[in-house]
Scaffold this active site. Structure first.
Site, PDB file in Angstrom:
ATOM      1  N   ARG A 157      -5.067  21.807 -22.954  1.00 52.89           N
ATOM      2  CA  ARG A 157      -5.497  23.206 -22.905  1.00 52.89           C
ATOM      3  C   ARG A 157      -4.757  24.045 -23.930  1.00 52.89           C
ATOM      4  O   ARG A 157      -3.550  23.880 -24.098  1.00 52.89           O
ATOM      5  CB  ARG A 157      -5.241  23.770 -21.509  1.00 52.89           C
ATOM      6  CG  ARG A 157      -6.285  24.772 -21.077  1.00 52.89           C
ATOM      7  CD  ARG A 157      -6.039  25.248 -19.670  1.00 52.89           C
ATOM      8  NE  ARG A 157      -6.340  24.239 -18.664  1.00 52.89           N
ATOM      9  CZ  ARG A 157      -6.269  24.476 -17.355  1.00 52.89           C
ATOM     10  NH1 ARG A 157      -5.892  25.668 -16.928  1.00 52.89           N
ATOM     11  NH2 ARG A 157      -6.554  23.541 -16.489  1.00 52.89           N
TER      12      ARG A 157
ATOM     13  N   SER B 179     -11.105  26.394 -17.505  1.00 54.61           N
ATOM     14  CA  SER B 179     -10.858  26.618 -16.080  1.00 54.61           C
ATOM     15  C   SER B 179     -10.789  28.108 -15.755  1.00 54.61           C
ATOM     16  O   SER B 179     -11.729  28.840 -16.012  1.00 54.61           O
ATOM     17  CB  SER B 179      -9.596  25.870 -15.665  1.00 54.61           C
ATOM     18  OG  SER B 179      -9.431  25.935 -14.279  1.00 54.61           O
ATOM     19  N   HIS B 180      -9.640  28.563 -15.225  1.00 51.05           N
ATOM     20  CA  HIS B 180      -9.513  29.987 -14.850  1.00 51.05           C
ATOM     21  C   HIS B 180      -8.615  30.735 -15.840  1.00 51.05           C
ATOM     22  O   HIS B 180      -8.175  31.835 -15.551  1.00 51.05           O
ATOM     23  CB  HIS B 180      -8.943  30.096 -13.437  1.00 51.05           C
ATOM     24  CG  HIS B 180      -7.588  29.457 -13.319  1.00 51.05           C
ATOM     25  ND1 HIS B 180      -7.448  28.090 -13.237  1.00 51.05           N
ATOM     26  CD2 HIS B 180      -6.348  29.971 -13.327  1.00 51.05           C
ATOM     27  CE1 HIS B 180      -6.152  27.811 -13.174  1.00 51.05           C
ATOM     28  NE2 HIS B 180      -5.459  28.930 -13.233  1.00 51.05           N
TER      29      HIS B 180
ATOM     30  N   LYS C 242     -10.780  18.321 -19.540  1.00 54.54           N
ATOM     31  CA  LYS C 242     -10.389  17.562 -18.343  1.00 54.54           C
ATOM     32  C   LYS C 242     -11.091  16.213 -18.453  1.00 54.54           C
ATOM     33  O   LYS C 242     -12.273  16.148 -18.806  1.00 54.54           O
ATOM     34  CB  LYS C 242     -10.845  18.275 -17.063  1.00 54.54           C
ATOM     35  CG  LYS C 242     -10.057  19.547 -16.766  1.00 54.54           C
ATOM     36  CD  LYS C 242     -10.482  20.217 -15.464  1.00 54.54           C
ATOM     37  CE  LYS C 242      -9.649  21.479 -15.233  1.00 54.54           C
ATOM     38  NZ  LYS C 242     -10.093  22.248 -14.058  1.00 54.54           N
TER      39      LYS C 242
ATOM     40  N   ASP D  65     -13.803  29.494  -9.136  1.00 56.57           N
ATOM     41  CA  ASP D  65     -13.113  29.736 -10.403  1.00 56.57           C
ATOM     42  C   ASP D  65     -14.083  29.425 -11.551  1.00 56.57           C
ATOM     43  O   ASP D  65     -15.236  29.059 -11.325  1.00 56.57           O
ATOM     44  CB  ASP D  65     -11.808  28.937 -10.495  1.00 56.57           C
ATOM     45  CG  ASP D  65     -12.022  27.452 -10.722  1.00 56.57           C
ATOM     46  OD1 ASP D  65     -13.122  26.945 -10.408  1.00 56.57           O
ATOM     47  OD2 ASP D  65     -11.099  26.778 -11.212  1.00 56.57           O
TER      48      ASP D  65
ATOM     49  N   ASP E  98     -14.608  27.064 -13.673  1.00 55.66           N
ATOM     50  CA  ASP E  98     -15.293  25.776 -13.860  1.00 55.66           C
ATOM     51  C   ASP E  98     -15.671  25.108 -12.550  1.00 55.66           C
ATOM     52  O   ASP E  98     -16.075  23.950 -12.531  1.00 55.66           O
ATOM     53  CB  ASP E  98     -14.471  24.839 -14.754  1.00 55.66           C
ATOM     54  CG  ASP E  98     -13.204  24.317 -14.087  1.00 55.66           C
ATOM     55  OD1 ASP E  98     -12.605  25.049 -13.272  1.00 55.66           O
ATOM     56  OD2 ASP E  98     -12.797  23.177 -14.393  1.00 55.66           O
TER      57      ASP E  98
ATOM     58  N   ASP F  53     -14.095  24.082  -9.735  1.00 58.66           N
ATOM     59  CA  ASP F  53     -13.377  23.079  -8.939  1.00 58.66           C
ATOM     60  C   ASP F  53     -12.378  23.709  -7.962  1.00 58.66           C
ATOM     61  O   ASP F  53     -11.673  23.000  -7.259  1.00 58.66           O
ATOM     62  CB  ASP F  53     -12.700  22.017  -9.830  1.00 58.66           C
ATOM     63  CG  ASP F  53     -11.721  22.601 -10.838  1.00 58.66           C
ATOM     64  OD1 ASP F  53     -11.422  23.808 -10.761  1.00 58.66           O
ATOM     65  OD2 ASP F  53     -11.261  21.836 -11.714  1.00 58.66           O
ATOM     66  N   ARG F  54     -12.338  25.060  -7.904  1.00 56.54           N
ATOM     67  CA  ARG F  54     -11.456  25.720  -6.925  1.00 56.54           C
ATOM     68  C   ARG F  54     -12.242  26.762  -6.138  1.00 56.54           C
ATOM     69  O   ARG F  54     -13.054  27.496  -6.698  1.00 56.54           O
ATOM     70  CB  ARG F  54     -10.272  26.393  -7.625  1.00 56.54           C
ATOM     71  CG  ARG F  54      -9.378  25.373  -8.310  1.00 56.54           C
ATOM     72  CD  ARG F  54      -8.048  25.954  -8.719  1.00 56.54           C
ATOM     73  NE  ARG F  54      -8.224  27.129  -9.526  1.00 56.54           N
ATOM     74  CZ  ARG F  54      -7.550  28.280  -9.344  1.00 56.54           C
ATOM     75  NH1 ARG F  54      -6.679  28.397  -8.386  1.00 56.54           N
ATOM     76  NH2 ARG F  54      -7.766  29.295 -10.147  1.00 56.54           N
TER      77      ARG F  54
ATOM     78  N   HIS G 282      -7.948  23.828  -4.910  1.00 56.14           N
ATOM     79  CA  HIS G 282      -8.496  22.506  -5.266  1.00 56.14           C
ATOM     80  C   HIS G 282      -8.532  21.712  -3.954  1.00 56.14           C
ATOM     81  O   HIS G 282      -7.482  21.472  -3.354  1.00 56.14           O
ATOM     82  CB  HIS G 282      -7.544  21.753  -6.210  1.00 56.14           C
ATOM     83  CG  HIS G 282      -7.600  22.185  -7.639  1.00 56.14           C
ATOM     84  ND1 HIS G 282      -8.639  21.858  -8.478  1.00 56.14           N
ATOM     85  CD2 HIS G 282      -6.725  22.898  -8.389  1.00 56.14           C
ATOM     86  CE1 HIS G 282      -8.401  22.355  -9.693  1.00 56.14           C
ATOM     87  NE2 HIS G 282      -7.252  22.995  -9.664  1.00 56.14           N
TER      88      HIS G 282
END
Length: 466
Positions: A19, A107-108, A117, A241, A243, A245-246, A328
Site C-alpha cells: 500500500r 481499502s479505507h 491484496k 469500508d 473495499d 471487507d469490514r 474484519h
C-alpha cells in the site's frame, strides 16, 4: 528469465498487503513489477491462472492494467473480474479455481492511496511472502512467457452464493451505507432479493468519497446512516469500508455495535451448530467476547490483530468463526473463511429476523463494560516495536499478568489494558477496558506510567464507549 530489476519504495511492502500514495510512493511501474513478481511466484508454485479485481479509486483501473500486463509478461493467464469489492475477488479465486488472486484497493485509506491484496492459491499472501515478492523484483528474477486475459463477470454467481445462506424470518427494515465504495457494485444484486424494506445510501462508486470517508469504525462516518435509520424507523443499519471487507453496524436506536459486540451475537449463533468450536478474537477485543464464547459452550482464543494472521490461524485450527475489533469478520462454518462484510451483514439479519428481540434489545443484554476506543498515537517506525518490548520486559519483571501474543495485554483486578505496535503505520495502539469508570481511570493511569517509563507521553483521548 527476464533480468529487468525493479525496486519498490521501502514503505509500501507492508505486513498484510502492499500500500502506498499514488504518484509519491506507488507508481504504475510498481504495479507492473508486482504483476511480474507475483506471477513468477505463481508459476514457480505450479500455477498459471490469476483472478484480478479492482476497487473504485480513481487510480485503480490504470494500476490494474499495468498489473495485468506484468502477469501476462511472465506467462500467467488473467481472469479480469473488473470493478469489485475485495470479497468478490476472493470469491472468484475459489469459484473459478484460480491459482491466486490480486485485488487492487486502497481499502479505507484516503483517496490518494492505493494498494494490492493478494492470495496464493486459497491462502492469504502476507508477511514473508510480500518480502519475497520484493526480492524477486529487486533481483529482476522474473519468469518469461505470454499470458492471456479473459474478462469474466462473477456478480451473478457471487450474489447467488451469498443469498444461499439467508434464512427465512420476520421482515426487517434495514438501511445500508456503501460509502461510495466498491460494495456499490454488488449491493443491489443481493439486497434487492431480500425480504423486508431496504434503503441504500451512497451506492454510486466514487473514488473521491463525496459523502464521507469509507471507514465504518469511525463514529463520524456513521452519522448519515444513523439519521436514515431514525428517519425511516429501521431495525438496524449496516455500513461498509471502501473495499467491502469490514463491517459497521448500528441498532434501531442509532447506537454503534463494535466488532467485538457483533462477534458475540455471531458466535452464539455459530456455536449452536458447532458446539465446543474455537472462536477467535483479536487482542483488541473486549474480555466480554471471550467470556461470552465460553458461556455459549465455545473455546475462545485470543490472537494477533491482522486479517491475514487471523485467516491463517483459523485454517490451522478449523475455527468456524473469527473476527477483529476493526470489523474484519470471517465465517468458515458454511462460508469460505474470508472477510466479506456483505455476507456478515446477511448473517446479522438472520439473527435479528429469527429471534424476538430487536438488535437494540440484544445490545442492551450484552455485558455492559466501559472502555476507551482504540487509541492511536504517532511513534517512529524504528522505535515502535522496541517500546512495546521495553514495556513488556518491565511488566514481566514486576510479575504482572501479561498476554504477549501481539504486543502486551495486561490483566489487573480493574480489567485490562493493551499496548501494541501497528503493523501498517508508524503508530502505537492502546486500549483499556473495565467494569466501571473508576477502574478505567486506574487502567489509563497504569498505561500512561508504563509508556512514560519509555519516554512516551499518551495524548488526551476521547471518552470511553460501549
Amino acid at each position: 528469465m527476464s533480468k529487468t530489476a525493479h525496486r519498490f519504495d521501502s514503505t509500501i511492502l507492508r505486513e498484510y498487503d502492499i500500500r502506498g500514495i499514488v504518484g509519491t510512493t506507488l507508481h504504475t511501474a510498481d504495479a507492473g513489477a508486482i504483476g511480474r513478481a507475483f506471477g513468477t511466484l505463481v508459476r514457480r508454485n505450479g500455477g498459471r491462472k490469476v483472478a484480478l479485481g479492482y476497487d473504485g479509486r480513481l487510480s485503480s483501473p490504470e494500476l490494474a492494467e499495468a498489473c495485468i500486463d506484468g502477469l501476462n509478461a511472465v506467462g500467467v493467464d488473467v481472469i479480469d473480474i473488473g470493478l469489485a469489492a475485495t470479497p468478490m475477488l476472493y470469491f472468484a479465486v475459489w469459484h473459478l479455481e484460480a491459482d491466486g488472486g490480486i485485488q487492487i484497493t486502497g481499502s479505507h485509506n484516503p483517496p490518494d492511496f492505493n494498494g494490492f491484496k493478494m492470495m496464493m492459491g486459497k491462502k492469504s499472501f502476507f508477511g514473508a511472502d510480500i518480502q519475497k515478492l520484493g526480492e524477486i523484483a529487486a533481483n529482476g528474477d522474473f519468469e518469461t512467457g505470454a499470458g492471456s486475459v479473459e474478462k469474466r463477470p462473477v456478480l451473478a454467481d457471487y450474489a447467488a452464493r451469498l443469498l444461499q445462506d439467508v434464512k427465512p424470518g420476520r421482515k426487517l427494515k434495514v438501511a445500508w451505507d456503501t460509502g461510495n465504495g466498491a460494495v456499490g457494485v454488488s449491493i443491489h444484486a443481493v439486497v434487492d432479493r431480500l425480504p423486508g424494506t431496504h434503503f441504500i445510501l451512497n451506492e454510486k462508486v466514487d473514488g473521491t468519497f463525496p459523502a464521507h470517508h469509507p471507514d465504518p469504525t469511525v463514529p463520524e462516518n456513521l452519522k448519515e446512516l444513523q439519521a436514515k435509520v431514525k428517519k425511516e424507523g429501521c431495525d438496524l443499519g449496516i455500513a461498509f469500508d471502501g473495499d467491502g471487507d469490514r463491517i459497521g453496524a448500528i441498532d434501531g436506536k442509532g447506537r454503534i455495535l463494535w466488532g467485538d459486540q457483533l462477534m458475540i451475537l455471531w458466535a452464539r449463533d455459530v456455536l449452536k451448530s458447532h458446539p465446543g468450536a474455537t472462536i477467535i478474537g483479536d487482542v483488541k477485543a473486549s474480555q466480554a467476547l471471550f467470556d461470552e464464547v465460553q458461556r455459549a459452550g465455545g473455546t475462545p482464543l485470543m490472537w494477533k490483530t491482522g486479517h491475514s494472521l487471523i485467516k491463517t490461524k483459523m485454517a490451522e485450527l478449523k475455527s468456524p468463526l473469527a473476527g477483529e475489533m476493526s470489523g474484519h469478520v470471517f465465517f468458515a462454518d458454511t462460508f469460505y473463511g474470508f472477510d466479506d462484510a456483505l455476507y456478515c451483514g446477511l448473517r446479522l439479519l438472520n439473527i435479528v429476523a429469527s429471534g424476538n428481540d430487536s438488535l437494540a434489545e440484544m445490545r442492551d443484554k450484552l455485558p455492559q463494560l466501559v472502555n476507551t476506543p482504540e487509541l492511536r498515537f504517532d511513534c517512529p517506525e524504528e522505535r515502535k516495536f522496541k517500546i512495546v518490548e521495553e514495556v513488556k520486559a518491565r511488566l514481566k519483571e514486576a510479575g504482572a499478568k501479561v498476554n504477549d501474543i501481539d504486543g502486551v495485554r495486561v490483566n489487573t483486578p480493574d480489567g485490562w489494558w493493551l499496548l501494541r505496535a501497528s503493523n501498517t503505520q508508524a503508530v502505537l495502539v492502546a486500549r483499556c477496558e473495565s467494569a466501571n469508570e473508576a477502574g478505567l481511570e486506574r487502567l489509563k493511569a497504569d498505561l500512561k506510567a508504563a509508556l512514560l517509563a519509555s519516554g512516551v507521553s499518551l495524548p488526551d483521548e476521547a471518552p470511553g464507549h460501549h
